[in-house]
Design an enzyme around this catalytic site. Sequence first.
Site, mmCIF file in Angstrom:
data_model
loop_
_atom_site.group_PDB
_atom_site.id
_atom_site.type_symbol
_atom_site.label_atom_id
_atom_site.label_comp_id
_atom_site.label_asym_id
_atom_site.label_seq_id
_atom_site.Cartn_x
_atom_site.Cartn_y
_atom_site.Cartn_z
ATOM 1 C CG ASP A 8 -2.034 -1.014 1.137
ATOM 2 O OD1 ASP A 8 -2.380 -1.417 0.009
ATOM 3 O OD2 ASP A 8 -2.551 -1.416 2.188
ATOM 4 C CE LYS A 30 -4.664 -5.266 1.174
ATOM 5 N NZ LYS A 30 -5.082 -4.051 0.425
ATOM 6 C CG ASP A 59 -8.283 -5.456 -1.672
ATOM 7 O OD1 ASP A 59 -9.488 -5.744 -1.781
ATOM 8 O OD2 ASP A 59 -7.847 -4.708 -0.763
ATOM 9 C CG LEU A 62 -14.345 -7.342 -9.356
ATOM 10 C CD1 LEU A 62 -14.515 -8.467 -10.369
ATOM 11 C CD2 LEU A 62 -13.700 -6.131 -9.992
ATOM 12 C CE1 TYR A 63 -23.085 -3.439 -5.509
ATOM 13 C CE2 TYR A 63 -21.954 -2.996 -3.457
ATOM 14 C CZ TYR A 63 -23.131 -3.154 -4.166
ATOM 15 O OH TYR A 63 -24.342 -3.038 -3.535
ATOM 16 C CG ASP A 64 -20.859 -2.624 -12.495
ATOM 17 O OD1 ASP A 64 -22.012 -2.572 -12.968
ATOM 18 O OD2 ASP A 64 -19.987 -1.760 -12.696
ATOM 19 C CB ILE A 65 -25.044 -5.184 -13.589
ATOM 20 C CG1 ILE A 65 -24.132 -4.983 -14.804
ATOM 21 C CG2 ILE A 65 -25.739 -3.865 -13.223
ATOM 22 C CD1 ILE A 65 -24.875 -4.591 -16.068
ATOM 23 N N PRO A 66 -24.327 -8.172 -12.650
ATOM 24 C CG PRO A 66 -25.954 -9.727 -11.979
ATOM 25 C CD PRO A 66 -25.765 -8.270 -12.293
ATOM 26 N NE ARG A 178 -2.852 -1.596 12.486
ATOM 27 C CZ ARG A 178 -3.316 -1.649 11.251
ATOM 28 N NH1 ARG A 178 -3.305 -2.790 10.585
ATOM 29 N NH2 ARG A 178 -3.808 -0.571 10.665
ATOM 30 N N GLY A 207 -0.375 -4.736 6.907
ATOM 31 C CA GLY A 207 0.149 -3.648 6.090
ATOM 32 C C GLY A 207 1.120 -2.779 6.853
ATOM 33 N NE ARG A 208 -2.010 2.913 8.060
ATOM 34 C CZ ARG A 208 -3.271 2.640 7.741
ATOM 35 N NH1 ARG A 208 -3.807 1.501 8.154
ATOM 36 N NH2 ARG A 208 -3.985 3.465 7.014
#
Length: 227
Positions: A8, A30, A59, A62-66, A178, A207-208
Amino acid sequence: MQLCVALDLPTRQQNLQLATKLAKHDIWLKVGFRTFIRDGQPFLEELKALNPGFKLFLDLKLYDIPNTMADAAEEIAQMGVEMFNVHASAGKKAMGAVMQRLEGFEKRPLVLAVTALTSFDYHTFKEIYGGDIEEKAAWFALQAYQAGCDGVVCSAYESRAVKRETDRKFLTLTPGIRPFGESSDDQKRVADIETARREMVDIVVVGRPVYKADDPAAVVEKILQAL
């Protein structure tokens, strides 16, 4: 339990430098929104060149129509990553369309569904989704399981309930870990390694605590020993 390190950092070069320091370990890496939008598929290829044993988790949630999600899933599968994710709230039909589209691949990536972002606290989640996190996360997980997904992204605190509603082998991946009680920063429902183990988490994302360390490789060594 497996380790996934989040790449990141602000620049491609910084992420590559971090990955180079960790290249002796066949861990998950990731690659999220900022990194992929900026650096694209060539960056994924650079990571594999550093260590073919790296397992890549794209990562993008995905978020949309099928049909659009299925189209995107097919493109992702052709990139050779080992795992990517979708939003469970896109619905069972959309998740099912993704899994159906991937049936033609001899070696397809794992597909995880995001239940509740770990940045949500209980009040904010209920305000948006109209229910308690634990209840809705388990419901989203059941929808993902029935659609044929391989697992879910959730907090450690939902992992056990998810497996109870689905199957013990249904994967749970937990971001915002953490490992040894470090600061939670912008994450709300964080956990350490011992909590993740107790709650039967399969993959922990760190991550951090890794990339902000003076010696990231030493931190990863310590985490792997704890796992």
